[in-house]
Design a protein around this motif. Structure first.
Motif, short mmCIF file in Angstrom:
data_model
loop_
_atom_site.label_atom_id
_atom_site.label_comp_id
_atom_site.label_asym_id
_atom_site.label_seq_id
_atom_site.Cartn_x
_atom_site.Cartn_y
_atom_site.Cartn_z
N ASP A 142 17.15 21.11 34.00
CA ASP A 142 18.07 22.19 33.64
C ASP A 142 19.18 21.67 32.74
O ASP A 142 19.54 22.30 31.73
N TYR A 143 19.72 20.51 33.08
CA TYR A 143 20.80 19.93 32.27
C TYR A 143 20.34 19.67 30.84
O TYR A 143 21.06 19.95 29.88
N LYS A 176 17.22 19.77 38.50
CA LYS A 176 18.58 19.81 37.98
C LYS A 176 18.69 19.01 36.68
O LYS A 176 19.38 19.42 35.73
N GLU A 223 20.15 22.93 28.90
CA GLU A 223 21.49 23.44 28.62
C GLU A 223 22.18 22.59 27.55
O GLU A 223 22.79 23.13 26.61
N LEU A 242 13.40 27.71 36.37
CA LEU A 242 14.30 27.51 35.23
C LEU A 242 14.26 28.71 34.29
O LEU A 242 15.31 29.19 33.83
N ASN A 261 15.98 31.88 35.92
CA ASN A 261 17.43 31.76 36.01
C ASN A 261 18.10 31.81 34.65
O ASN A 261 19.17 32.41 34.50
N LEU A 262 17.47 31.20 33.66
CA LEU A 262 18.04 31.26 32.31
C LEU A 262 18.02 32.69 31.79
O LEU A 262 19.00 33.17 31.20
N ASN A 278 9.32 25.07 36.39
CA ASN A 278 9.52 25.74 35.11
C ASN A 278 9.79 27.23 35.29
O ASN A 278 10.61 27.82 34.57
#
Length: 269
Positions: free
Chosen positions: A255-256, A252, A259, A59, A62-63, A56
């Motif tokens: 993350d997808y 991943k 997004e 994520l 990076n966001l 977490n």
């Protein structure tokens, strides 16, 4: 890492800290004693709570970087994204229940979190079990008392993860969405929920192992009749009790989902 020099010998940051030598876990030392506690906590329960905690964090960082780096031209989401780390899950979901209770109060603010602002909830925990599967929280196994209005959105999240794993040609397993997990307080308040995990103390069957072998190389399909995490809730759950292959895939997938959902214009529906 930062060390404020409270240690008597004022040693440099990172030196002599009791962490795995190859660990790349980010940390910040507000004091020597507190810093030691942070590093030791991150080094323990690595496949269990530690994998979700760090996943977490990666994520979120990076966001945030994408949003603030203007040269990347990364379009803002139409929604806010809140990253939360709950405490005391295994002694009765104390952290997540407390947050939901506080978010339900008339005095709750946008900054503290208002329950009516939550549209979907993702639960990312147990992300790196050594004998992992790719578990997707199953909308068909919601706990008793879940409001009917929650089911369409929860089913949509389940299908989203299944679609991603199918497109990546990766196997997946239905994972129970019953009680004992931090998404339950949100589900029972009518908030669509879902997530991924890699298994805990249960055992991988021969059938599941064969299913995974059909899509993965033998080395990544795991062992039959062995626990997903043999060190679950044990002292051996350390930084070397992590499956990097599985960890990368589920992060991943996580993350997808963020997004994809973040770009939709109809989450309220």
């Amino acid at each position: 890492m930062y060390n404020d020099g409270i240690a008597s010998d004022r040693f440099q940051a990172v030196q002599y800290v009791r962490s795995h030598p190859n660990a790349t876990i980010p940390g910040y030392f507000s004091s020597y004693n507190l810093g030691i506690k942070f590093v030791n906590a991150a080094s323990n329960a690595s496949a269990n709570a530690g994998s979700g905690t760090v996943g977490n964090l990666v994520l979120a960082l990076n966001l945030a970087r994408l949003f603030v780096t203007t040269s990347l031209n990364y379009a803002q989401f139409p929604y806010r994204v809140r990253f939360c780390w709950w405490g005391a899950e295994e002694v009765g979901l104390l952290g997540s229940i407390y947050h939901v209770e506080q978010a339900s109060l008339p005095s709750a603010t946008t900054e503290s979190g208002r329950l009516q602002d939550y549209l979907v909830y993702f639960n990312y925990d147990m992300l790196a079990s050594p004998n992992s599967n790719f578990g997707i929280l199953d909308s068909l196994s919601v706990p008793p008392g879940t409001p009917n209005k929650t089911l369409p959105g929860t089913d949509r999240i389940t299908n989203l993860f299944q679609q991603w794993f199918n497109e990546q040609k990766l196997p997946w397993t239905k994972s129970g969405i019953g009680g004992g997990r931090d998404f339950v307080p949100f589900l029972t308040e009518g908030i669509a929920s879902g997530g991924v995990n890699t298994g805990a103390g249960g055992f991988k069957s021969a059938t599941e192992r064969d299913q995974y072998t059909a899509l993965l190389e033998t080395g990544n399909s795991g062992l039959a009749n062995v626990a997903y995490d043999s060190c679950y809730h044990q002292q051996c759950d350390r930084i070397n009790n992590v499956n990097p292959f599985a960890y990368e895939k589920v992060v991943k997938a996580a993350d997808y989902a963020i997004e994809y959902m973040g770009r939709l214009r109809d989450l309220e529906k």
